[in-house]
Design a protein around this motif. Structure first.
Motif, PDB file in Angstrom:
ATOM      1  N   VAL A 130      -4.178  26.381 -17.892  1.00 42.65           N
ATOM      2  CA  VAL A 130      -4.939  25.578 -16.927  1.00 42.65           C
ATOM      3  C   VAL A 130      -5.723  26.556 -16.065  1.00 42.65           C
ATOM      4  CG1 VAL A 130      -4.800  24.003 -14.971  1.00 42.65           C
ATOM      5  CG2 VAL A 130      -3.234  23.722 -16.902  1.00 42.65           C
ATOM      6  N   PHE A 131      -7.037  26.431 -16.075  1.00 41.40           N
ATOM      7  CA  PHE A 131      -7.882  27.412 -15.405  1.00 41.40           C
ATOM      8  C   PHE A 131      -8.229  27.019 -13.970  1.00 41.40           C
ATOM      9  CE2 PHE A 131      -8.627  27.736 -19.976  1.00 41.40           C
ATOM     10  CZ  PHE A 131      -8.326  29.072 -20.184  1.00 41.40           C
ATOM     11  N   HIS A 132      -8.126  25.752 -13.657  1.00 39.24           N
ATOM     12  CA  HIS A 132      -8.378  25.299 -12.290  1.00 39.24           C
ATOM     13  C   HIS A 132      -7.701  23.948 -12.123  1.00 39.24           C
ATOM     14  CE1 HIS A 132     -10.384  24.754  -8.448  1.00 39.24           C
ATOM     15  NE2 HIS A 132     -10.653  23.512  -8.810  1.00 39.24           N
ATOM     16  N   ASP A 133      -7.066  23.752 -10.974  1.00 41.44           N
ATOM     17  CA  ASP A 133      -6.338  22.492 -10.774  1.00 41.44           C
ATOM     18  C   ASP A 133      -6.302  22.140  -9.299  1.00 41.44           C
ATOM     19  OD1 ASP A 133      -4.692  20.282 -10.938  1.00 41.44           O
ATOM     20  OD2 ASP A 133      -2.840  21.447 -11.096  1.00 41.44           O
ATOM     21  N   ASP A 134      -7.024  21.076  -8.935  1.00 39.20           N
ATOM     22  CA  ASP A 134      -6.899  20.566  -7.578  1.00 39.20           C
ATOM     23  C   ASP A 134      -6.660  19.056  -7.592  1.00 39.20           C
ATOM     24  OD1 ASP A 134      -9.358  19.595  -8.291  1.00 39.20           O
ATOM     25  OD2 ASP A 134     -10.502  20.696  -6.772  1.00 39.20           O
ATOM     26  N   ILE A 135      -6.171  18.540  -8.722  1.00 36.49           N
ATOM     27  CA  ILE A 135      -5.910  17.102  -8.850  1.00 36.49           C
ATOM     28  C   ILE A 135      -4.460  16.797  -9.189  1.00 36.49           C
ATOM     29  CG2 ILE A 135      -8.285  16.573  -9.485  1.00 36.49           C
ATOM     30  CD1 ILE A 135      -7.362  16.377 -12.388  1.00 36.49           C
ATOM     31  N   GLY A 136      -3.604  17.825  -9.265  1.00 40.05           N
ATOM     32  CA  GLY A 136      -2.185  17.573  -9.521  1.00 40.05           C
ATOM     33  C   GLY A 136      -1.764  17.689 -10.968  1.00 40.05           C
ATOM     34  N   LEU A 137      -2.574  18.316 -11.815  1.00 38.26           N
ATOM     35  CA  LEU A 137      -2.195  18.459 -13.221  1.00 38.26           C
ATOM     36  C   LEU A 137      -0.945  19.317 -13.370  1.00 38.26           C
ATOM     37  CD1 LEU A 137      -2.825  17.930 -16.188  1.00 38.26           C
ATOM     38  CD2 LEU A 137      -4.330  19.940 -16.165  1.00 38.26           C
ATOM     39  N   GLY A 138      -0.834  20.345 -12.548  1.00 34.76           N
ATOM     40  CA  GLY A 138       0.344  21.203 -12.607  1.00 34.76           C
ATOM     41  C   GLY A 138       1.616  20.439 -12.308  1.00 34.76           C
ATOM     42  N   ARG A 139       1.557  19.522 -11.348  1.00 38.72           N
ATOM     43  CA  ARG A 139       2.741  18.724 -11.014  1.00 38.72           C
ATOM     44  C   ARG A 139       3.101  17.798 -12.169  1.00 38.72           C
ATOM     45  NH1 ARG A 139      -0.039  18.936  -6.154  1.00 38.72           N
ATOM     46  NH2 ARG A 139      -1.049  16.913  -6.452  1.00 38.72           N
ATOM     47  N   LEU A 140       2.082  17.249 -12.842  1.00 40.95           N
ATOM     48  CA  LEU A 140       2.352  16.412 -14.011  1.00 40.95           C
ATOM     49  C   LEU A 140       3.022  17.229 -15.102  1.00 40.95           C
ATOM     50  CD1 LEU A 140       1.975  13.819 -15.758  1.00 40.95           C
ATOM     51  CD2 LEU A 140      -0.227  14.802 -16.456  1.00 40.95           C
ATOM     52  N   ARG A 141       2.513  18.419 -15.359  1.00 37.64           N
ATOM     53  CA  ARG A 141       3.089  19.264 -16.407  1.00 37.64           C
ATOM     54  C   ARG A 141       4.519  19.662 -16.065  1.00 37.64           C
ATOM     55  NH1 ARG A 141      -0.840  22.494 -19.602  1.00 37.64           N
ATOM     56  NH2 ARG A 141       0.211  24.401 -18.928  1.00 37.64           N
ATOM     57  N   SER A 142       4.777  19.913 -14.789  1.00 37.60           N
ATOM     58  CA  SER A 142       6.149  20.232 -14.383  1.00 37.60           C
ATOM     59  C   SER A 142       7.070  19.039 -14.607  1.00 37.60           C
ATOM     60  CB  SER A 142       6.176  20.650 -12.914  1.00 37.60           C
ATOM     61  OG  SER A 142       5.451  21.846 -12.710  1.00 37.60           O
ATOM     62  N   ARG A 143       6.558  17.856 -14.329  1.00 37.53           N
ATOM     63  CA  ARG A 143       7.349  16.643 -14.502  1.00 37.53           C
ATOM     64  C   ARG A 143       7.728  16.425 -15.964  1.00 37.53           C
ATOM     65  NH1 ARG A 143       5.191  10.626 -12.626  1.00 37.53           N
ATOM     66  NH2 ARG A 143       7.095   9.450 -13.110  1.00 37.53           N
ATOM     67  N   LEU A 144       6.833  16.826 -16.876  1.00 40.12           N
ATOM     68  CA  LEU A 144       7.061  16.620 -18.308  1.00 40.12           C
ATOM     69  C   LEU A 144       7.511  17.894 -19.013  1.00 40.12           C
ATOM     70  CD1 LEU A 144       3.901  14.465 -19.179  1.00 40.12           C
ATOM     71  CD2 LEU A 144       6.225  13.653 -18.681  1.00 40.12           C
ATOM     72  N   ALA A 145       7.846  18.941 -18.250  1.00 36.90           N
ATOM     73  CA  ALA A 145       8.138  20.242 -18.847  1.00 36.90           C
ATOM     74  C   ALA A 145       9.205  20.164 -19.929  1.00 36.90           C
ATOM     75  CB  ALA A 145       8.556  21.228 -17.763  1.00 36.90           C
ATOM     76  N   TYR A 146      10.259  19.398 -19.683  1.00 41.33           N
ATOM     77  CA  TYR A 146      11.263  19.173 -20.730  1.00 41.33           C
ATOM     78  C   TYR A 146      12.113  17.972 -20.358  1.00 41.33           C
ATOM     79  CZ  TYR A 146      13.677  20.254 -25.000  1.00 41.33           C
ATOM     80  OH  TYR A 146      14.167  20.166 -26.285  1.00 41.33           O
ATOM     81  N   TYR A 147      12.927  17.547 -21.329  1.00 43.26           N
ATOM     82  CA  TYR A 147      13.726  16.337 -21.151  1.00 43.26           C
ATOM     83  C   TYR A 147      14.709  16.475 -19.989  1.00 43.26           C
ATOM     84  CZ  TYR A 147      12.186  15.300 -25.938  1.00 43.26           C
ATOM     85  OH  TYR A 147      11.435  15.064 -27.066  1.00 43.26           O
ATOM     86  N   PRO A 148      14.962  15.399 -19.254  1.00 39.11           N
ATOM     87  CA  PRO A 148      16.056  15.402 -18.281  1.00 39.11           C
ATOM     88  C   PRO A 148      17.375  15.728 -18.989  1.00 39.11           C
ATOM     89  CG  PRO A 148      14.661  13.473 -17.989  1.00 39.11           C
ATOM     90  CD  PRO A 148      14.216  14.122 -19.263  1.00 39.11           C
ATOM     91  N   HIS A 149      18.318  16.265 -18.227  1.00 39.32           N
ATOM     92  CA  HIS A 149      19.542  16.817 -18.827  1.00 39.32           C
ATOM     93  C   HIS A 149      20.265  15.832 -19.746  1.00 39.32           C
ATOM     94  CE1 HIS A 149      22.933  19.536 -19.166  1.00 39.32           C
ATOM     95  NE2 HIS A 149      23.745  18.541 -18.869  1.00 39.32           N
ATOM     96  N   ASP A 150      20.490  14.606 -19.294  1.00 47.93           N
ATOM     97  CA  ASP A 150      21.268  13.664 -20.106  1.00 47.93           C
ATOM     98  C   ASP A 150      20.486  13.170 -21.325  1.00 47.93           C
ATOM     99  OD1 ASP A 150      23.388  14.010 -18.469  1.00 47.93           O
ATOM    100  OD2 ASP A 150      23.530  11.947 -17.769  1.00 47.93           O
ATOM    101  N   ILE A 151      19.170  13.071 -21.205  1.00 50.07           N
ATOM    102  CA  ILE A 151      18.354  12.762 -22.383  1.00 50.07           C
ATOM    103  C   ILE A 151      18.489  13.891 -23.395  1.00 50.07           C
ATOM    104  CG2 ILE A 151      15.996  12.433 -23.243  1.00 50.07           C
ATOM    105  CD1 ILE A 151      16.909  10.034 -21.742  1.00 50.07           C
ATOM    106  N   TRP A 152      18.456  15.114 -22.910  1.00 46.41           N
ATOM    107  CA  TRP A 152      18.618  16.287 -23.775  1.00 46.41           C
ATOM    108  C   TRP A 152      19.967  16.263 -24.492  1.00 46.41           C
ATOM    109  CZ3 TRP A 152      21.336  21.156 -22.258  1.00 46.41           C
ATOM    110  CH2 TRP A 152      21.140  22.196 -23.167  1.00 46.41           C
ATOM    111  N   LEU A 153      21.036  15.957 -23.746  1.00 48.06           N
ATOM    112  CA  LEU A 153      22.355  15.883 -24.374  1.00 48.06           C
ATOM    113  C   LEU A 153      22.387  14.806 -25.465  1.00 48.06           C
ATOM    114  CD1 LEU A 153      24.754  16.146 -21.279  1.00 48.06           C
ATOM    115  CD2 LEU A 153      24.226  17.930 -22.958  1.00 48.06           C
ATOM    116  N   TYR A 154      21.762  13.676 -25.176  1.00 44.09           N
ATOM    117  CA  TYR A 154      21.711  12.590 -26.167  1.00 44.09           C
ATOM    118  C   TYR A 154      20.974  13.025 -27.427  1.00 44.09           C
ATOM    119  CZ  TYR A 154      20.263   8.219 -28.385  1.00 44.09           C
ATOM    120  OH  TYR A 154      20.011   7.216 -29.302  1.00 44.09           O
TER     121      TYR A 154
END
Length: 333
Positions: A130-154
């Protein structure tokens, strides 16, 4: 307009408010569209015709090739038919993932949302620069970075369950004289082992074109890859089994290294006294399901372990067409 017990009531003030809201929404949408159009035109006029030796100009969609557009050179000074698009986060996630994640104050994603999002789509959103971000794309990517723990266990548990359903069938098919069937089952087991490795390494798996190459970048690949390749190349079920055994045992060691359950056996055993060597029979899936604490995920895990969409289907249309998601979500409700 209110709906209650099948009856509709309308008041004049409600209609005026809705009209005002719709007008405001239309104006906002028109404003965004005009900005997007201006960006598109500016790039068409000012993009260089090539970048690092590749054309920035594309053909029109080919109706005979699923709308594919190919790079094609264009004379300097001519408008560039580029493929740069301008979207809000909400529009992008709605059109690409089938879920509107543009509102950061929205409720957390439900288990059914996570389990019906193909890993390739999640990987596409979270990987790359991501070369520039002032609209919250980084926060979206962090939110989707990986599965929540219990989803991962499943998903881990379902990966082990898939192996347990077929690890004994490879040898049983071969011992009955069906080496073709045995080879097909062996290939399926290799893929399931590789998918489980992606999960263990907390890495989204790409679609088939890049699956093998991406697997080779995982930290566990050097130990597993020689055995998996040999299993795919073997011509008899006995040989396939001899190559799958060290892969199974390496997988068990990887599981124990995660520390998410009590230590599990790391060596294969006979399938109920028969000469077919198996590993999942030790109960990896149940051990993982037993560690789930989220009530919704636990309810899903208590049913037949179908897993996420990538674990029960590799159908391209099902994975790529977001219109299926509402129906798929019902599998988990």
């Amino acid at each position: 307009i209110n709906e209650h017990d099948g009856e509709h009531t309308v008041t004049y003030r409600d209609m005026r408010r809705d009209e005002h809201r719709d007008d405001h929404r239309d104006e906002h949408r028109d404003g965004r569209r005009s900005i997007a159009d201006a960006i598109h035109l500016t790039l068409a006029e000012q993009l260089p015709p090539t970048f690092r030796g590749h054309p920035t100009n594309f053909t029109e969609p080919d109706p005979l090739d699923n709308g594919t557009r190919q790079m094609i050179p264009v004379a300097s000074g001519s408008p560039i038919n580029h493929l740069v698009t301008t979207q809000t986060i909400g529009v992008f996630t709605t059109t690409y993932l089938g879920i509107d994640l543009g509102n950061e104050s929205a409720l957390p994603m439900e288990p059914a949302d996570w389990l019906t999002l193909p890993e390739q789509r999640l990987l596409s959103v979270t990987a790359g620069a991501v070369f520039h971000d002032d609209i919250g794309l980084g926060r979206l990517r962090s939110r989707l970075a990986y599965y929540p723990h219990d989803i991962w266990l499943y998903l881990l548990g379902c990966g082990w369950a898939r192996i347990g359903q077929e690890e004994h069938l490879m040898g049983r098919a071969g011992s009955s004289g069906d080496e073709i069937g045995s080879a097909l089952i062996s290939a399926r087991l290799v893929r399931d082992i590789m998918r489980l490795c992606f999960l263990m390494q907390r890495t989204y798996a790409p679609y088939p074109k890049w699956f093998g190459r991406a697997f080779q970048t995982l930290p566990c690949a050097p130990d597993l890859l020689p055995h998996l390749v040999a299993a795919l190349e073997a011509s008899t079920w006995e040989s396939r089994q001899q190559h799958l055994i060290p892969a199974y045992e390496a997988l068990a060691r990887l599981h124990n290294a995660l520390g998410v359950t009590a230590p599990m056996p790391e060596t294969v055993t006979n399938f109920f006294g028969r000469p077919f060597q198996v590993i999942a029979i030790h109960g990896f899936a149940d051990a993982l399901f037993g560690q789930i604490s989220d009530a919704q995920v636990k309810k899903i895990a208590d049913r037949s372990p179908i897993g996420g969409i990538d674990q029960f289907s590799d159908n391209t249309d099902l994975l790529s067409d977001r219109s299926w998601r509402p129906l798929l979500r019902r599998l988990y409700q």
